[in-house]
Design a protein around this motif. Structure first.
Motif, mmCIF file in Angstrom:
data_model
loop_
_atom_site.group_PDB
_atom_site.id
_atom_site.type_symbol
_atom_site.label_atom_id
_atom_site.label_comp_id
_atom_site.label_asym_id
_atom_site.label_seq_id
_atom_site.Cartn_x
_atom_site.Cartn_y
_atom_site.Cartn_z
ATOM 1 N N HIS A 115 -4.340 5.409 -3.062
ATOM 2 C CA HIS A 115 -5.156 5.619 -2.925
ATOM 3 C C HIS A 115 -5.079 7.496 -3.928
ATOM 4 N N GLU A 146 -8.182 -4.988 6.591
ATOM 5 C CA GLU A 146 -7.871 -3.183 7.502
ATOM 6 C C GLU A 146 -8.277 -3.140 8.129
ATOM 7 N N HIS A 194 -10.320 -4.758 -0.495
ATOM 8 C CA HIS A 194 -9.897 -4.569 1.299
ATOM 9 C C HIS A 194 -11.294 -5.009 1.741
ATOM 10 N N HIS A 203 0.882 -1.271 0.582
ATOM 11 C CA HIS A 203 -0.118 -0.016 0.236
ATOM 12 C C HIS A 203 0.646 1.494 0.309
ATOM 13 N N GLU A 211 -7.082 2.389 -5.495
ATOM 14 C CA GLU A 211 -8.573 2.056 -4.475
ATOM 15 C C GLU A 211 -9.432 2.802 -4.689
HETATM 16 FE FE FE Z 1 -6.265 2.369 1.140
#
Ligand code: FE
Ligand code: FE
Ligand code: ZN
Length: 306
Positions: A114, A262, A217, A73, A149
């Motif tokens: 992101h 997460e 996720h 990430h 994402e």
């Molecule tokens: Fe994220």
């Protein structure tokens, strides 16, 4: 046995490198994992240790972890949507280039990002900035894939709709190197009905294409649909709920896609402000497809021993 590719966010430390991440994932019963190459909130990064990386890759092989399912990430302060400060924008581009280089050295093929926040520039300008940046970052024909994402829509976040994400992909020259990471909490908070997941996938397929889903996720949400909040909740304790998350995790169309938890860490009363990863217990419930109403208590009992 039904195939399930499941893991969580794990740590990656300078001392242990990838070996520590693999061992942490194995301790939770996972067959994949995701990590930040340093602190998620900054861009200070240590040199990758190649000897430790080789050893970690061996450890993965021995334990049936397919490195193609392992995810990095990118730090969340990297903002490709805002070019007001040219120096910052260029720094973000260069950092991401280096992040892909680190991924390559580690042997990892997917980097979640992101897309960015336009911070007042407006949607169109923000999206164009992301496209321009990614075309620089992904200029080489081959290399790790960036998974954009889906975002909750907090503030001026972009990538909150399938249309926006598709617009970004459409502008990228090297389309083989972009995919999407769905985040169940973010989708819910952005206004997508994850409880009707097959409908959601149909819509995604029409706009972007199911073959573009590179990662999911798995998070419950503390807030109701369309809240634009982005506050993750433990599996079964939020507004999405255990059964809906199980439906997503075991969806036939997503068998090959790595699923990453997460969810928030659990604090233990009197535990000196320390918090503990819930993943071992959440993954057990997921594998059993059975919600354990006492799982928070079980986590507290388990970690009190340490
Ligand atoms: Fe994220
Ligand atoms: Fe996420
Ligand atoms: Zn989030």
């Amino acid at each position: 046995m039904e195939k399930l590719i499941i893991g969580s966010h794990v740590s990656f430390t300078k001392n242990e490198g990838l070996i520590g991440s693999v061992n942490e994932a194995l301790s939770y019963g996972e067959n994949t994992f995701m990590f930040y190459t340093g602190a998620p909130q900054n861009t200070i990064r240590a040199q990758i240790d190649e000897a430790k990386t080789k050893e970690a890759q061996k450890l993965m092989k021995e334990n049936n972890i397919d490195i193609n399912n392992v995810i990095i990430h990118a730090p969340y302060i990297v903002n490709l949507a805002n070019n007001m400060d040219e120096q910052k924008y260029n720094f973000a581009i260069n950092f991401l280039k280096q992040e892909l280089q680190r991924a390559k050295i580690l042997g990892i093929n997917k980097v979640v990002l992101h897309p960015g926040s336009h911070t007042g520039l407006g949607e169109e300008k923000g999206i164009q900035n992301i496209i321009n940046a990614l075309n620089i970052v992904l200029s080489e024909p081959e290399g790790p894939i960036i998974c954009l994402e889906t975002m909750a829509g907090k503030g001026t976040e972009l990538g909150t709709t399938f249309e926006q994400l598709n617009q970004i992909i459409a502008g990228i020259n090297n389309k083989d190197r972009v995919q999407i990471c769905l985040d169940t909490c973010h989708l819910n908070d952005a206004g997508y009905d994850v409880k009707n997941f097959d409908n959601l996938l149909d819509e995604f397929d029409k706009i972007i294409g199911l073959d573009k889903i590179g990662c999911i996720h798995i998070n419950d949400s503390k807030n109701k649909i369309s809240s634009h909040k982005d506050r993750h909740e433990n599996i079964g304790l939020g507004t999405i709920g255990f059964d809906n998350l199980i439906n997503i995790i075991y969806n036939d169309k997503l068998k090959e896609v790595p699923k990453i938890l997460e969810t928030p860490f659990i604090s233990i009363a009197g535990g000196k402000d320390r918090t503990y990863a819930p993943y071992k217990f959440e993954i057990e419930m997921i594998k059993n497809r059975q919600y354990n109403p006492n799982f928070l208590e079980d986590i507290r009992k388990y970690y009190k021993k340490f």
